[in-house]
Design a protein around this motif. Sequence first.
Motif, PDB file in Angstrom:
ATOM      1  N   LEU A 189       0.807  -1.223   0.000  1.00  0.00           N
ATOM      2  CA  LEU A 189       0.000   0.000   0.000  1.00  0.00           C
ATOM      3  C   LEU A 189       0.840   1.272   0.000  1.00  0.00           C
ATOM      4  O   LEU A 189       1.961   1.294   0.484  1.00  0.00           O
ATOM      5  CB  LEU A 189      -0.925   0.002   1.223  1.00  0.00           C
ATOM      6  CG  LEU A 189      -1.856  -1.206   1.366  1.00  0.00           C
ATOM      7  CD1 LEU A 189      -2.713  -1.066   2.618  1.00  0.00           C
ATOM      8  CD2 LEU A 189      -2.734  -1.370   0.127  1.00  0.00           C
ATOM      9  N   THR A 198      -0.466  -1.813  -7.231  1.00  0.00           N
ATOM     10  CA  THR A 198      -1.193  -0.775  -6.493  1.00  0.00           C
ATOM     11  C   THR A 198      -0.932   0.603  -7.090  1.00  0.00           C
ATOM     12  O   THR A 198      -1.850   1.421  -7.234  1.00  0.00           O
ATOM     13  CB  THR A 198      -0.784  -0.792  -5.005  1.00  0.00           C
ATOM     14  OG1 THR A 198      -1.084  -2.070  -4.444  1.00  0.00           O
ATOM     15  CG2 THR A 198      -1.521   0.285  -4.227  1.00  0.00           C
ATOM     16  N   ILE A 232      -6.358   2.938  -2.338  1.00  0.00           N
ATOM     17  CA  ILE A 232      -6.357   1.504  -2.065  1.00  0.00           C
ATOM     18  C   ILE A 232      -5.826   1.290  -0.643  1.00  0.00           C
ATOM     19  O   ILE A 232      -4.680   1.609  -0.346  1.00  0.00           O
ATOM     20  CB  ILE A 232      -5.484   0.738  -3.080  1.00  0.00           C
ATOM     21  CG1 ILE A 232      -5.983   0.985  -4.517  1.00  0.00           C
ATOM     22  CG2 ILE A 232      -5.481  -0.747  -2.754  1.00  0.00           C
ATOM     23  CD1 ILE A 232      -7.387   0.513  -4.784  1.00  0.00           C
ATOM     24  N   PHE A 274      -4.911  -4.780   0.269  1.00  0.00           N
ATOM     25  CA  PHE A 274      -4.448  -5.566  -0.872  1.00  0.00           C
ATOM     26  C   PHE A 274      -4.653  -7.046  -0.554  1.00  0.00           C
ATOM     27  O   PHE A 274      -4.285  -7.517   0.523  1.00  0.00           O
ATOM     28  CB  PHE A 274      -2.967  -5.318  -1.168  1.00  0.00           C
ATOM     29  CG  PHE A 274      -2.449  -6.109  -2.342  1.00  0.00           C
ATOM     30  CD1 PHE A 274      -2.524  -5.604  -3.630  1.00  0.00           C
ATOM     31  CD2 PHE A 274      -1.916  -7.385  -2.156  1.00  0.00           C
ATOM     32  CE1 PHE A 274      -2.070  -6.343  -4.705  1.00  0.00           C
ATOM     33  CE2 PHE A 274      -1.458  -8.129  -3.225  1.00  0.00           C
ATOM     34  CZ  PHE A 274      -1.540  -7.607  -4.510  1.00  0.00           C
TER      35      PHE A 274
END
Length: 460
Positions: free
Chosen positions: A139, A253, A264, A267
């Motif tokens: 991330l 990402t 986001i 994940f």
Amino acid sequence: MDPLTMTDEMEAIDEATQYRRKIDHSLARFSAAHDDAAAEEAKRRERLERLTTRSMALFEQTRTALQRVVLLDKDEEEKPAEKPEQTRLQEKKQRHIARNVRIGRIALIVVVALIFIGTGVAWGAVTWFDAKFAQVSALDENSSDIQNADAQANDENFLMVGSDSRDGASSEENVGDAANIPGARSDTVMVAHVPADRKRVVVVSFPRDLEIDRPDCNRWDPAKSQTTDEVVPEQKIAKLNTAYAVGGPQCMTKVIQKVTGLRINHFVGIDFNGFKEMVDAVHGVTVHNEKPIDDTVLGKVLAETGDVTISGDQALSYVRARHVKGDPTSDYGRIKRQQAFIGALLKKVMSSDVVLDPGKLSGFITAFAHATFGDNLGVQQMMTLAQSMRGLNPANINFLTVPTVGLPNKRGNEVLLQDKTKSLFDALRDNTPLPGNQPAGTAASAPPANADSRTNASNG
């Protein structure tokens, strides 16, 4: 002076009498200690008997309740009809009500049992399951590509990537092996968007052959599930699945946040080699199949039509097949099947058949943890999300495909329709109606029926 050596008149007595009196006194002390111990033992036995009596009474009540529940239908069948004038519809309705009462009683008993057990083991179970999830670094919630970040503060965006790594695959799975097809590619890329108000869920799929500008990314080592210090230079024209092959979760990402502007914050990577275990853990998943699925690479994936319950091996081929005869394009047919399968799997996992079966539920969570890896992923996050979405109407779950021209270009890539893509993700970020006021629950958009079914040379 010692009273044992004196008479009542306080006169001295002989040694024999003193010795006898000492013995009598010692025996009296022992007798008193024995009486005290016996009294304590009697109290302990009394407490034990009361506890046993209460436990047996509770057990008997539970057993009697279960007997009444289990035998309810049988007793009702054996009882003579008190109202012969009832119509068949009324009788059916009465049986339905009785069945609901029985199910409710069973559910109540199960819930009470789970609460009782959960008070002692819930924390340990969560910790145990969390330890099974493989954590990776994926991330970047402070990326400059995130648009209108304040509006997304309480949204949940799950980037889900299905990796086709062949590590550990057997010959029976018909997917190749790591020696012939090394590394890992992203066969499936989806974003599940859940807004802060939890009133809808939108799942957007991305074709693996989507044409992108790939940024600089650190090299991904799939064998160790980690990024390395090697930097792979950007590539202006590339396929979406190369982002994962080159840079793994972090690179994927980056690309998705640049395309969507979404933040986001979860994940989820799924290794297809272990995917089938999840299906087998719940004893199969039922999908609706319109026509036989015949893949030129995998062979006959599914011959039956209608509602078909498939096993883990079949499910693996079902979601991987991308050379199916009759598909408009290699990607869109597979995306439609993947979305249908995810919906069917979620329906099965959330059914009473799994939720009320500790063996199946535990088996699914264990299989899911074994087959997945992620960032900001664990039992607690899943439980929080599930609680916040409680009561969500299934009709408010949308499965979409990111807007593209529908035909591969000369490089064999799918090309985004920029204006429609912007409108879609603006609506998600701002929590406004989807473009075209598309009703919830609709399936993925597909290219025209006469679309070119050409495929490209990338690995299947």
